[in-house]
Design an enzyme around this catalytic site. Sequence first.
Site, PDB file in Angstrom:
ATOM      1  N   TRP A 107      49.604  19.259   5.498  1.00 46.92           N
ATOM      2  CA  TRP A 107      48.157  19.479   5.562  1.00 46.92           C
ATOM      3  C   TRP A 107      47.543  19.612   4.183  1.00 46.92           C
ATOM      4  O   TRP A 107      46.476  19.045   3.901  1.00 46.92           O
ATOM      5  CB  TRP A 107      47.833  20.665   6.470  1.00 46.92           C
ATOM      6  N   ASP A 175      42.028  26.284   3.709  1.00 45.32           N
ATOM      7  CA  ASP A 175      42.163  25.725   5.052  1.00 45.32           C
ATOM      8  C   ASP A 175      42.935  26.770   5.863  1.00 45.32           C
ATOM      9  O   ASP A 175      44.120  27.001   5.622  1.00 45.32           O
ATOM     10  CB  ASP A 175      42.954  24.407   4.974  1.00 45.32           C
ATOM     11  N   LYS A 199      43.195  26.359  17.671  1.00 48.25           N
ATOM     12  CA  LYS A 199      44.453  27.117  17.707  1.00 48.25           C
ATOM     13  C   LYS A 199      44.148  28.585  18.045  1.00 48.25           C
ATOM     14  O   LYS A 199      44.357  29.012  19.169  1.00 48.25           O
ATOM     15  CB  LYS A 199      45.192  26.972  16.381  1.00 48.25           C
TER      16      LYS A 199
HETATM   17  C1  LIG Z   1      46.497  23.443   8.709  1.00 47.95           C
HETATM   18  C2  LIG Z   1      45.750  22.322   9.347  1.00 47.95           C
HETATM   19  N1  LIG Z   1      44.746  21.732   8.675  1.00 47.95           N
HETATM   20  C3  LIG Z   1      44.051  20.724   9.205  1.00 47.95           C
HETATM   21  C4  LIG Z   1      44.328  20.229  10.457  1.00 47.95           C
HETATM   22  C5  LIG Z   1      43.532  19.080  11.007  1.00 47.95           C
HETATM   23  O1  LIG Z   1      42.676  19.562  11.971  1.00 47.95           O
HETATM   24  P1  LIG Z   1      41.782  18.576  12.876  1.00 47.95           P
HETATM   25  O2  LIG Z   1      42.711  17.856  13.767  1.00 47.95           O
HETATM   26  O3  LIG Z   1      40.875  19.534  13.578  1.00 47.95           O
HETATM   27  O4  LIG Z   1      41.031  17.670  11.973  1.00 47.95           O
HETATM   28  C6  LIG Z   1      45.359  20.802  11.203  1.00 47.95           C
HETATM   29  C7  LIG Z   1      45.684  20.301  12.553  1.00 47.95           C
HETATM   30  O5  LIG Z   1      46.604  20.699  13.198  1.00 47.95           O
HETATM   31  C8  LIG Z   1      46.096  21.870  10.630  1.00 47.95           C
HETATM   32  O6  LIG Z   1      47.091  22.442  11.298  1.00 47.95           O
END
Ligand SMILES: Cc1ncc(COP(=O)(O)O)c(C=O)c1O
Length: 363
Positions: A107, A175, A199
Amino acid sequence: MIEKATTVLHNFNAGPSVLPKEVFEEASRSIINFNNSGLSILEIGHRTPLFQPVMDEARALVRELMRLDNNHEVLFLHGGATTQFMQVPMNLLNENEMAAYTETGVWANKAVKEAKLFGHVEIAGSSKENNYTSIPKNISVTPTAAYLHITTNETIGGTQWHNLPYNCGVPLVADMSSDILSRQLDFNKFDLIYAGAQKNMGAAGVNLVVVNKNILGKVNKVIPTILDYRNHIKEGSMLNTPAVFAVYVVMLTLRWLKNKGGVVAIEKENNAKAKLFYETLDSLSVFKAPVEKEDRSKMNAVFTIDNPTLETEFLTICKENGMVGIKGHRSVGGFRVSMYNALTIESVKVLTDLMCHFAQQHG
Ligand SMILES: Cc1ncc(COP(=O)(O)O)c(C=O)c1O
């Protein structure tokens, strides 16, 4: 009343994931008849006296649960956390400037990739060399960096920041998609926090952004209207049609969290669940745990079994016992157990008992 299926008893999905039963019940009633209006939550206008209080309460609950000061604004935006990978640098980074990022896994790396589209990126700390099984300890941030970006919890790798770099000397951006509101943090020390709701906070389709308004307005480029945080702040997070139902589910989930005793109470539960799980894992030699102990995530625990036949067997017995979401992310394999706020300690107990039983047979 339509009952939720009961064959799946324990939901360890990484997201979208388990939510409180009370939230499912209330949300399903509101799809038929919202607040005794005779209308479904799905058919009301967002600027009506029916929905405005939902948005107001959701924003107020975030403010209360995170104990935010008046510099911080609360927004509910579209596009998931992935949009924030791009929207953050678009609002905070000039082309000739540099932003510092930590490289902690899948991520964090996606966030780095997007930032490079807008300016220079410095890697302030990385755990790449040990395949992202730890959190970098000695990070080094150039004082002129526009901000430092961290991913507080790596959902796929199973690592989590436990010592936050509050004193990095530049605006701190995080994030928090997979550990938002799971533990007490000094949220006011962050200048921008973003998190997909699916989540710990609610249904997919909405993204929480908490931003210190004083860091905005410093870039010298034109930002498209919908991507400029200042426009969303001005319009009370209703610049355009918000994700009405998703915001409603967030509001219900935050109410549930508040009624439980807020972040203090949920952190205790999350600590107890993680302790039970990891102590069991460490006591059973058939399972391997790749992440450094001090950097283990309390939300997403990853582990493996060296033998592919046993791996399949373990997944099968988990399924037979009403457990879902145990299979690791397709990019890393093995197993992943997500223990978000709404997962009960009873579910963890059932899983750890099963792990002990499995280990006895195969240890
Ligand atoms: C830590 C983290 N950041 C970003 C995301 C991406 O999120 P989205 O699918 O809502 O764009 C996720 C998705 O699981 C994640 O776990």
